[in-house]
Design an enzyme around this catalytic site. Structure first.
Site, mmCIF file in Angstrom:
data_model
loop_
_atom_site.group_PDB
_atom_site.id
_atom_site.type_symbol
_atom_site.label_atom_id
_atom_site.label_comp_id
_atom_site.label_asym_id
_atom_site.label_seq_id
_atom_site.Cartn_x
_atom_site.Cartn_y
_atom_site.Cartn_z
ATOM 1 N N HIS A 189 0.820 -1.225 0.000
ATOM 2 C CA HIS A 189 0.000 0.000 0.000
ATOM 3 C C HIS A 189 0.850 1.270 0.000
ATOM 4 O O HIS A 189 0.303 2.373 -0.079
ATOM 5 C CB HIS A 189 -0.939 0.020 1.202
ATOM 6 C CG HIS A 189 -2.011 -1.023 1.153
ATOM 7 N ND1 HIS A 189 -2.897 -1.132 0.107
ATOM 8 C CD2 HIS A 189 -2.323 -2.024 2.024
ATOM 9 C CE1 HIS A 189 -3.711 -2.154 0.329
ATOM 10 N NE2 HIS A 189 -3.386 -2.708 1.477
ATOM 11 N N ASP A 228 -3.106 -10.450 -2.721
ATOM 12 C CA ASP A 228 -3.643 -9.993 -1.447
ATOM 13 C C ASP A 228 -5.123 -9.656 -1.614
ATOM 14 O O ASP A 228 -5.563 -9.254 -2.696
ATOM 15 C CB ASP A 228 -2.874 -8.747 -0.993
ATOM 16 C CG ASP A 228 -3.136 -8.371 0.453
ATOM 17 O OD1 ASP A 228 -2.286 -8.679 1.301
ATOM 18 O OD2 ASP A 228 -4.180 -7.760 0.728
ATOM 19 N N HIS A 230 -6.648 -7.189 -0.408
ATOM 20 C CA HIS A 230 -6.775 -5.744 -0.589
ATOM 21 C C HIS A 230 -6.044 -5.325 -1.865
ATOM 22 O O HIS A 230 -4.947 -5.826 -2.151
ATOM 23 C CB HIS A 230 -6.178 -4.994 0.606
ATOM 24 C CG HIS A 230 -6.782 -5.385 1.922
ATOM 25 N ND1 HIS A 230 -6.245 -6.387 2.707
ATOM 26 C CD2 HIS A 230 -7.872 -4.924 2.574
ATOM 27 C CE1 HIS A 230 -6.978 -6.524 3.798
ATOM 28 N NE2 HIS A 230 -7.976 -5.649 3.742
ATOM 29 N N ASP A 317 -4.758 -12.954 2.991
ATOM 30 C CA ASP A 317 -5.994 -12.583 3.654
ATOM 31 C C ASP A 317 -7.249 -12.848 2.811
ATOM 32 O O ASP A 317 -8.342 -12.414 3.160
ATOM 33 C CB ASP A 317 -5.965 -11.117 4.108
ATOM 34 C CG ASP A 317 -5.158 -10.218 3.195
ATOM 35 O OD1 ASP A 317 -4.880 -10.635 2.057
ATOM 36 O OD2 ASP A 317 -4.812 -9.104 3.599
#
Length: 528
Positions: A189, A228, A230, A317
């Site tokens: 990120h 991921d 996200h 995740d």
């Protein structure tokens, strides 16, 4: 905690090697302390640099790898005969956002205990490597850190990034066939500008690895597949205007999860349209759906792109027990994904089901990368067929695959049409929220639309909510810039040094491998 893997134990009986001894932890801690003191000395020396034309050629050695900064590139070794999978574990004992935060050291401690208990590290197919610190110039090659690198990259951050570089070197030297960096803090990120922590990330480990491999070994075409849950918005931001880096991210739909981005319309900058492929998955997507996307979309695009390296941002995740998301992926699904994708290197990102997912997922991935049987790796509560792909979501996935295949097919036509719309410069404005540090950033990015190269980039960034609400100006020159763009960009940097509205001004000259940060208040310049 045991997996009860049955047949895995039989496989491991053939392994050889030396188990970790009691004193290794203390030795590693002493080494980290010594390296930390050395890094502080380096930082102190860097801060002595003042702005002057005669110091523009100043460089630093790439320490602890045996590689020195020099004009020539190192040639990657032939890996066809390599048999081992390289691994690094770095749990970052002394870094956490808070004691109870999901991003804490236990994320890797359960995994480490599990794979040592099962004997994976004794297998002849596994080679364990020791971490090192990344150099400040490795960070500056990717980020404009505000106010400086020291403020954003703690020693654990430097070791996590440095661990990727250690495995990158091992890969390029032909010591291993592939590698897996089990490290934290994560990084996907973290964007080009770093005002603070967002999405648990300060600096981008995988982007730092990419630029290091380019500069050290001359690798040009690289694919990054972000698995991921996200959206990997930081990695996307860093390479958004670079057609030589294919970025593919599949993630839970941004309308339902942080960071609220990663839609199919985000295709890349004017000269890199179609080189960003986002796959927003419906919540609840199980193994079947993700593997369908991999087979039908990701693998065909990778085959067509023909990258020199495939890197995997290996977030875990998507697992059905993860507390921060809503997907239904299993350890078997992750292992099968890795086997099919066959990345040259994987770098751990997210994954916060510390006991119920990570030990199983990481074990499955390690076995898959080593070419070993992973069929007996299962979570205690997992039953085959417990998650079924909803028919409505299956149709959504089919539409995503069809749309993105069409976008990929027409990428060159899109670039031609988009470039013709702009004059000498392309500009876009962005608002970026740092959820961890509660900073709101307002940013304008400008790309020089050069007919001879990708053109240089400038970023005007103003943060609200950080210390002093700093405003910065950064100039970034790509590694394959033409001489005209390089000269124009460096002149732009010099002009901004006397502008009172900026607190910090940065130069990122990837072609010359020179990085500068100027503090307009103290009138001092740091050269990395």
């Amino acid at each position: 905690m045991k997996l009860g893997l049955g047949r895995l134990k039989d496989v491991l009986k053939t392994g050889s090697g030396t188990a970790p001894v009691e004193g290794e932890k203390e030795q590693a801690e002493n080494k980290d302390k010594a390296e930390k003191e050395e890094m502080q000395t380096i930082k102190s020396e860097e801060n002595k640099f003042e702005i002057s034309e005669e110091k523009e050629g100043n460089t630093m050695e790439l320490k602890k790898t045996g590689l020195e900064a020099k004009k020539g590139l190192l040639s990657p070794a032939d890996r066809t005969k390599a048999e081992k999978t390289g691994l690094i574990f770095f749990p970052a004992f002394d870094w956490a956002i808070s004691p109870t935060h999901p991003e804490r050291e236990e994320r890797l401690l359960y995994t480490r205990d599990q794979i040592f208990e099962e004997g994976l590290m004794d297998l002849p197919e596994i080679a364990e490597y020791k971490p090192r610190l990344a150099e400040y110039r490795d960070i500056a090659r990717v980020h404009f850190c505000v106010p400086d690198i020291k403020a954003q990259a703690t020693t654990p951050h430097l070791i996590a990034a440095g661990s990727c570089l250690v495995l990158g070197d091992a890969l390029m030297k032909g010591e291993v066939k592939n590698a897996f960096a089990l490290i934290r803090p994560p990084g996907h990120h973290a964007m080009t500008v770093a005002h603070g922590n967002r999405g648990f990330c300060n600096i981008n480990n995988e982007a730092i690895l990419v630029e290091y491999l380019r500069k050290t070994y001359g690798i040009r075409k690289i694919a990054i597949v972000d698995t991921d849950v996200h959206h990997g918005d930081g990695t996307q931001d860093i390479f958004y205007n670079d057609p030589d880096v294919l970025f593919i991210s599949f993630h839970q739909d941004g309308r339902t999860l942080y960071p609220g981005s990663g839609f199919m319309s985000e295709l890349g900058g004017p000269k890199a349209l179609g080189r960003t492929i986002n796959i927003p998955l419906p919540p609840g997507t199980p193994d079947e759906g993700i593997l369908y996307v991999l087979d039908s979309l990701v693998l065909p695009i990778l085959k067509d792109f023909k990258p020199e390296l495939v890197l995997n941002s290996a977030g875990q995740d998507n697992h059905y027990t993860d507390p921060l998301a809503n997907m239904r992926f299993s350890a078997q699904g992750y292992a099968k994904l890795n086997e099919k994708l066959a990345p040259d290197m994987a770098v751990l990102e997210g994954g916060y089901a510390i006991q119920s997912a990570l030990p199983y997922v990481n074990t499955g991935i390690i076995l898959a990368m080593a070419g070993l049987d992973y069929s007996c790796v299962r979570e205690p509560d997992f039953k085959p067929g417990m998650f079924v792909q909803a028919s409505r979501d299956k149709k959504t996935l089919e539409e995503i695959v069809a749309t993105q295949l069409e976008n990929w097919k027409n990428r060159d036509r899109f670039v031609e049409a988009e470039v013709s719309k702009h004059g000498d410069f392309y500009r876009r404005k962005k608002q970026i929220f740092y959820d961890t540090d509660m900073i709101q950033e307002f940013q304008e990015e400008t790309i020089r639309m050069c007919p001879d190269c990708l053109g240089y980039k400038t970023i005007d960034s103003h943060a609200h909510g950080g210390v002093g609400n700093p405003r910065i100006f950064g100039v970034s020159i790509p590694i394959y810039a033409c001489e005209k763009c390089q000269a124009e960009a460096r002149e732009e940097y010099k002009k901004k040094l006397i502008h009172p509205e900026y607190d910090y001004v940065y130069l990122q000259d990837k072609k010359q491998d020179e990085y500068r940060a100027y503090n307009t208040r103290t009138k001092r310049e740091t050269v990395y």
